[in-house]
Scaffold this active site. Structure first.
Site, PDB file in Angstrom:
ATOM      1  N   HIS A  52     -11.691  -5.510  -1.996  1.00 28.00           N
ATOM      2  CA  HIS A  52     -11.667  -4.168  -1.709  1.00 28.00           C
ATOM      3  C   HIS A  52     -12.286  -3.816  -0.273  1.00 28.00           C
ATOM      4  O   HIS A  52     -13.299  -4.296  -0.288  1.00 28.00           O
ATOM      5  CB  HIS A  52     -12.100  -3.441  -2.881  1.00 28.00           C
ATOM      6  CG  HIS A  52     -11.341  -2.070  -2.811  1.00 28.00           C
ATOM      7  ND1 HIS A  52     -12.260  -1.111  -2.018  1.00 28.00           N
ATOM      8  CD2 HIS A  52     -10.722  -1.336  -3.544  1.00 28.00           C
ATOM      9  CE1 HIS A  52     -11.299   0.144  -2.430  1.00 28.00           C
ATOM     10  NE2 HIS A  52     -10.620   0.055  -3.156  1.00 28.00           N
ATOM     11  N   ASP A  56     -18.849  -6.804  -7.833  1.00 32.90           N
ATOM     12  CA  ASP A  56     -18.128  -5.458  -7.742  1.00 32.90           C
ATOM     13  C   ASP A  56     -17.156  -5.572  -8.886  1.00 32.90           C
ATOM     14  O   ASP A  56     -16.311  -6.360  -9.174  1.00 32.90           O
ATOM     15  CB  ASP A  56     -17.230  -5.468  -6.535  1.00 32.90           C
ATOM     16  CG  ASP A  56     -16.288  -4.376  -6.565  1.00 32.90           C
ATOM     17  OD1 ASP A  56     -16.205  -3.722  -7.562  1.00 32.90           O
ATOM     18  OD2 ASP A  56     -15.597  -4.278  -5.528  1.00 32.90           O
ATOM     19  N   GLN A  88     -13.318  -3.738 -11.409  1.00 29.60           N
ATOM     20  CA  GLN A  88     -12.178  -4.011 -12.187  1.00 29.60           C
ATOM     21  C   GLN A  88     -12.358  -4.980 -13.330  1.00 29.60           C
ATOM     22  O   GLN A  88     -11.351  -5.404 -13.909  1.00 29.60           O
ATOM     23  CB  GLN A  88     -11.024  -4.648 -11.364  1.00 29.60           C
ATOM     24  CG  GLN A  88     -10.569  -3.741 -10.143  1.00 29.60           C
ATOM     25  CD  GLN A  88      -9.329  -2.579 -10.616  1.00 29.60           C
ATOM     26  OE1 GLN A  88      -9.303  -2.476 -11.660  1.00 29.60           O
ATOM     27  NE2 GLN A  88      -9.486  -1.707  -9.808  1.00 29.60           N
ATOM     28  N   LYS A  99     -12.885   4.364 -13.480  1.00 27.40           N
ATOM     29  CA  LYS A  99     -11.711   3.294 -14.036  1.00 27.40           C
ATOM     30  C   LYS A  99     -12.107   3.038 -15.478  1.00 27.40           C
ATOM     31  O   LYS A  99     -11.686   1.929 -15.664  1.00 27.40           O
ATOM     32  CB  LYS A  99     -12.027   2.203 -12.825  1.00 27.40           C
ATOM     33  CG  LYS A  99     -11.272   2.608 -11.416  1.00 27.40           C
ATOM     34  CD  LYS A  99     -11.633   1.259 -10.786  1.00 27.40           C
ATOM     35  CE  LYS A  99     -11.540   1.744  -9.050  1.00 27.40           C
ATOM     36  NZ  LYS A  99     -10.354   1.991  -8.635  1.00 27.40           N
ATOM     37  N   CYS A 106      -5.975  -1.113  -0.635  1.00 30.59           N
ATOM     38  CA  CYS A 106      -7.239  -1.031   0.074  1.00 30.59           C
ATOM     39  C   CYS A 106      -7.623  -2.346   0.368  1.00 30.59           C
ATOM     40  O   CYS A 106      -8.748  -2.792   0.512  1.00 30.59           O
ATOM     41  CB  CYS A 106      -8.331  -0.257  -0.585  1.00 30.59           C
ATOM     42  SG  CYS A 106      -7.836   1.572  -0.608  1.00 30.59           S
TER      43      CYS A 106
HETATM   44  C1  PLP Z   1     -12.520  -3.977  -6.795  1.00 33.18           C
HETATM   45  C2  PLP Z   1     -12.531  -2.604  -6.356  1.00 33.18           C
HETATM   46  N1  PLP Z   1     -13.875  -2.394  -5.649  1.00 33.18           N
HETATM   47  C3  PLP Z   1     -14.238  -1.197  -5.286  1.00 33.18           C
HETATM   48  C4  PLP Z   1     -13.357  -0.026  -5.518  1.00 33.18           C
HETATM   49  C5  PLP Z   1     -13.784   1.459  -4.836  1.00 33.18           C
HETATM   50  O1  PLP Z   1     -13.933   2.024  -6.011  1.00 33.18           O
HETATM   51  P1  PLP Z   1     -14.410   3.636  -5.903  1.00 33.18           P
HETATM   52  O2  PLP Z   1     -13.218   4.488  -5.111  1.00 33.18           O
HETATM   53  O3  PLP Z   1     -14.249   4.279  -7.507  1.00 33.18           O
HETATM   54  O4  PLP Z   1     -15.708   3.837  -5.141  1.00 33.18           O
HETATM   55  C6  PLP Z   1     -12.313  -0.458  -6.179  1.00 33.18           C
HETATM   56  C7  PLP Z   1     -11.091   0.814  -6.590  1.00 33.18           C
HETATM   57  O5  PLP Z   1     -10.024   0.823  -6.154  1.00 33.18           O
HETATM   58  C8  PLP Z   1     -12.008  -1.584  -6.565  1.00 33.18           C
HETATM   59  O6  PLP Z   1     -10.706  -1.800  -7.295  1.00 33.18           O
END
Ligand code: PLP
Lengths: 142, 415
Positions: free
Chosen positions: B132, B209, B212, B235, B373
């Site tokens: 991401h 990270d 998900q 999430k 993203c």
């Molecule tokens: C794999 C992953 N990393 C990071 C993020 C970023 O999360 P947040 O926008 O809650 O900070 C997301 C959210 O879409 C994600 O799916």
């Protein structure tokens, strides 16, 4: 026809459609019918970066009128683009600058103008007006 | 027995579960909402919504500061939530759980503080092709600042990491490996145990990270032996604006603070400030108190259902959806890893994903379209984006049937 006459015509056309599906089928059809833009105009400078769908816009100024050509890689966006072109293209710069595009709302496609749609439509309209504005000031300066 | 009946046995109380989520009653264009955008954000059960109300009607007060009754109650609830999070991921110590604004902030914190302490010119940070933007850009900023380099683990056409290539990247310049546990765009579940073992064999720490991951399967930081793990409350059926950074004590202690302010200090004079101990060193200012307390409520809720059961049920939904969608002519799945979470990403031949999303929205079906993203990942597949349906345990096979019919209709309208 004036810009508003064309808008009213579009609104009338859309009143014929019973449900959203017919409406979108019409938008898609208009997208398919939009004259293909010459590849030379599909260049980086003409690209309006919406978040998802790409829109290319090219403008010419001839005999006191602005002519717009455009394309998009998404067909629904292309249909919407084609409607905006039908309304704004081939008009004097001052008419374009002053235009109030009420048809998008009235044909029930307003959601496509919202920021979250990020389909480039809003930016395209802005770009068209800026172009007309630039020509207007250039003509005045001469 | 068909898939639907197997699923019905897995979660017999699905109707009851759906009643816990009031937003699922929403009508879109006169049709019942079908919410398949769970990877972007999950819906909230009454248990969480009520906890927010309960906080503001019974506890609201600043934490860790007042000697008065309310402040103590709020602080107790706040710290109880930290313990819940710690036990949810099986952290050894509660103070290894730092509350942040979300995954993004957690990653930025590590990039900043770990980077400041441990990364210098010519060092390397490893990420993967599946990341991401929030696990790409903070490292680019760090690498630019330090004149370090960012290396990217490649993937195969199924969207799986190439582990041999990863192994070959692990030299003495590598200071940190930061990869996602589960890909948000493709659903790939990465071989994180192997990644951690390989990195640790060269004494390189690993950050996961898990934005998900934690909502889909049990995650145990001690068993994984992971050095940092980050995720977001929103999430995980909890509120927005709250996130978690888990870090091993030995790393967190060596890292300088991220932000300065109240709460994170021990003593302040104009000449010198000494920092507070963990976790407060990394929690400057008044925190998102209600968010912290309600992420605890969300965890209670999830624990009640059970992540093993959630994992099994969501997997059934994934298989069911994949099977049904495969029947559509011209469909191309993006991300076909052997090991996947409940995310289906696809495109229809010669149709822009945006167009599919617009038509599905008319049917009341919420999916995500676009690059999710993960632009570099879309570039690898040479596509502008995908249509992504991501399932949660409150989704059903009946909804999937309606969704598949919607995709078919979109294909015929747009084709
Ligand atoms: C794999 C992953 N990393 C990071 C993020 C970023 O999360 P947040 O926008 O809650 O900070 C997301 C959210 O879409 C994600 O799916």
């Amino acid at each position: 026809m004036t810009i508003n006459e064309i808008q009213d015509e579009l609104i009338e056309e859309f009143e014929l459609f019973g449900d959203w599906m017919e409406k979108y089928e019409n938008v898609i059809q208009m997208g398919k019918e939009l004259p293909v833009i010459d590849v030379q105009y599909k260049k980086e400078e003409n690209l309006i970066k919406g978040c998802q769908a790409k829109v290319w816009l090219h403008a010419d100024y001839k005999d006191g009128k602005v002519l717009f050509m455009a394309d998009s890689d998404a067909i629904i966006t292309k249909g919407l683009v084609s409607m905006v072109i039908r309304v704004l293209s081939n008009h004097a710069p001052e008419e374009i600058v002053a235009a109030d595009l009420y048809f998008v709302d009235r044909v029930g496609l307003r959601e496509h103008l919202s920021m979250t749609r990020s389909n480039g439509l809003l930016s395209m309209i802005k770009q068209m007006k800026m172009y007309a504005m630039a020509i207007q000031s250039k003509v005045k300066a001469n | 027995m068909n898939t639907a009946t197997i699923i019905a046995q897995e979660i017999p109380d699905i109707e009851k579960i759906r009643r816990d989520f009031p937003i699922l009653d929403t009508k879109v264009n006169g049709r019942p909402l079908i919410y398949f955008d769970n990877a972007a954000s999950t819906q909230k059960p009454w248990q969480v919504i009520k906890a927010i109300e309960h906080y503001y009607t019974n506890l609201n007060s600043n934490v860790h500061r007042g000697v008065h009754y309310l402040s103590q109650k709020a602080t107790d609830a706040f710290e109880a939530s930290r313990r819940k999070v710690a036990s949810f991921i099986n952290a050894e110590h509660d103070y290894e759980v730092i509350f942040t604004g979300g995954t993004t902030e957690s990653i930025n914190l590590v990039a900043h503080s770990f980077g400041k302490q441990f990364v210098k010119a010519c060092d390397t940070i490893i990420i993967s092709s599946l990341e991401h933007h929030s696990n790409i850009v903070p490292w680019q900023i760090l690498c630019e600042e330090k004149n370090a380099q960012l290396k990217v683990i490649p993937i195969n056409e199924k969207g799986e990491l190439l582990m041999d290539a990863f192994k070959a990247m692990l030299d003495e310049t590598v200071k940190l490996v930061s990869v996602n546990y589960v890909s948000n765009s493709l659903g790939t579940i990465n071989p994180v145990r192997e990644i951690i073992e390989l990195a640790h064999s060269k004494n390189i720490p690993v950050m996961l990270d898990a934005a998900q991951a934690v909502q889909h399967m049990p995650v145990d930081v001690q068993e994984l032996d992971v050095d940092f793990l980050v995720f977001s409350g929103h999430k995980l059926y909890g509120p927005t604006g709250i996130g978690v950074l888990y870090g091993k004590e030995k790393w967190l202690n060596q890292m300088p603070p991220y932000q300065g302010g109240g709460e994170m200090i021990k003593t302040v004079t104009f000449e010198k400030t000494t920092y507070n101990e963990l976790p407060f060193k990394f929690e400057a200012g008044t925190p998102h108190i209600e968010g912290v307390i309600c992420i605890g409520a969300a965890i209670d809720y999830i624990n009640e259902i059970g992540l093993e059961k959630i994992d099994r049920y969501e997997h059934e939904l994934l298989e069911y959806a994949t099977e049904k969608l495969s029947e559509i002519e011209g469909i191309k799945f993006i991300g076909t890893a052997d090991n996947k979470a409940s995310v289906v990403s696809f495109n229809l031949e010669n149709i822009h994903p945006y167009d599919v999303g617009v038509i599905l929205d008319q049917f009341g079906i919420a999916v995500r379209t676009g690059h999710h993203c993960t632009q570099p990942l879309m570039d690898i597949f040479a596509i502008p984006g995908t249509v992504r349906a991501s399932f949660a345990f409150y989704n059903t096979t009946v909804e999937i049937d309606i969704f598949v019919a919607g995709v078919k209709k979109a294909a015929s309208m747009l084709g």
